[in-house]
Design an enzyme around this catalytic site. Sequence first.
Site, short mmCIF file in Angstrom:
data_model
loop_
_atom_site.label_atom_id
_atom_site.label_comp_id
_atom_site.label_asym_id
_atom_site.label_seq_id
_atom_site.Cartn_x
_atom_site.Cartn_y
_atom_site.Cartn_z
N ASP A 9 1.95 58.59 0.27
CA ASP A 9 1.43 57.97 1.50
C ASP A 9 0.79 59.07 2.32
O ASP A 9 0.94 60.27 2.02
CB ASP A 9 2.60 57.33 2.28
CG ASP A 9 2.15 56.75 3.62
OD1 ASP A 9 1.10 56.07 3.65
OD2 ASP A 9 2.81 56.99 4.64
N SER A 10 0.13 58.67 3.40
CA SER A 10 -0.47 59.66 4.30
C SER A 10 0.61 60.49 5.00
O SER A 10 0.29 61.48 5.64
CB SER A 10 -1.28 58.93 5.36
OG SER A 10 -0.41 58.14 6.16
N TYR A 41 -4.37 58.48 7.95
CA TYR A 41 -5.52 58.12 7.13
C TYR A 41 -6.33 57.00 7.81
O TYR A 41 -7.53 56.89 7.61
CB TYR A 41 -5.07 57.56 5.76
CG TYR A 41 -4.63 58.57 4.73
CD1 TYR A 41 -4.58 59.94 5.00
CD2 TYR A 41 -4.27 58.15 3.45
CE1 TYR A 41 -4.17 60.85 4.02
CE2 TYR A 41 -3.88 59.05 2.47
CZ TYR A 41 -3.82 60.40 2.76
OH TYR A 41 -3.43 61.29 1.77
N CYS A 72 0.76 53.05 0.59
CA CYS A 72 -0.07 53.13 1.79
C CYS A 72 -1.11 52.02 1.70
O CYS A 72 -1.87 51.96 0.73
CB CYS A 72 -0.75 54.51 1.80
SG CYS A 72 -1.99 54.71 3.09
N ASN A 73 -1.10 51.13 2.69
CA ASN A 73 -2.06 50.02 2.67
C ASN A 73 -3.49 50.53 2.79
O ASN A 73 -4.40 50.01 2.16
CB ASN A 73 -1.81 49.07 3.85
CG ASN A 73 -0.52 48.31 3.73
OD1 ASN A 73 -0.51 47.15 3.34
ND2 ASN A 73 0.59 48.95 4.06
N CYS A 183 1.10 48.08 7.37
CA CYS A 183 1.04 49.53 7.25
C CYS A 183 2.47 49.96 6.96
O CYS A 183 3.41 49.47 7.59
CB CYS A 183 0.54 50.16 8.55
SG CYS A 183 0.80 51.95 8.64
N THR A 184 2.63 50.86 6.00
CA THR A 184 3.98 51.20 5.56
C THR A 184 4.78 52.01 6.58
O THR A 184 5.99 52.17 6.44
CB THR A 184 3.93 51.94 4.21
OG1 THR A 184 3.07 53.09 4.35
CG2 THR A 184 3.39 51.05 3.12
N HIS A 185 4.11 52.50 7.61
CA HIS A 185 4.84 53.19 8.68
C HIS A 185 5.61 52.18 9.58
O HIS A 185 6.62 52.53 10.17
CB HIS A 185 3.89 53.97 9.59
CG HIS A 185 3.45 55.30 9.05
ND1 HIS A 185 2.58 55.43 8.00
CD2 HIS A 185 3.78 56.57 9.44
CE1 HIS A 185 2.36 56.73 7.77
NE2 HIS A 185 3.08 57.43 8.62
#
Length: 253
Positions: A9-10, A41, A72-73, A183-185
């Site tokens: 991921d970012s 990103y 990461c989307n 968003c994975t965050h």
Amino acid sequence: MNRPIGVFDSGVGGISILKELVKLMPNENYIYMGDSANAPYGSKAAEEVQKLATENVEKLISMDAKAVVIACNTATSVAAESLRKKHPEIPIIGVEPALKPAVLHKENSVIVVMGTPITLHEHKFHDLMSHYSDRAEIISLPCHNLAAMIEKGILEGNEMEAYLKELFKPLKNKKIDSVVLGCTHYPFIKKSILKVFGNVAIFDGGEGTARETKRRLEEDGTLSHSNKKGKITILNSLNSNEQIKFSQKLLYL
Ligand code: DGL
């Protein structure tokens, strides 16, 4: 079969996907690559994200990954297709906003999709949205800088709540049924979202991505048959112990 699954991921966001992978397949080995040096990103040019995603995938392949999960989307939206073409030798699994479970949750509902500006702008999301647009009212809500705040460790408290209040202001008079975390965050701020948004159903792509990864490994014949707990290695491009510790903390939250 005992080669690791690469996940990237970012930054720390993809840990929300790693968590689901480990829950479903605890006996696999994992290498997690957080690219915090280049985060976020979501507000970069698509070409730049494409380049970074390619570097991450190739780094993981050079570390003997048997599959790569793009946790990461944003990177999935711009790079998954071309990465699969470039590396047909291993399964490459992406993540997308969990719109389907939100649509199935309640008929004719109002669904807000939170995501980075890139994810919500790319054709991949527009295709997904038009697929479901006759079954729900779907509102896309780009969240500038939200992943960057989470990356800094701001998960709750005044600053996060003030940000979310401002973000949700235009939706104040709408009756929202569901929020999709695109968003994975964002799963790490679920508590704050519920606090500010009130009583809504929240969906994220973690579980679905883990299930899809397992299916692809089975298909590939590379699912681990080990009966021992696997090893999880967390790397970060910032090379800072602090970011790795933060990632570990999020993994075991
Ligand atoms: N976690 C990422 C996503 O799912 C990217 C966030 C960012 O770096 O902007 O989109």
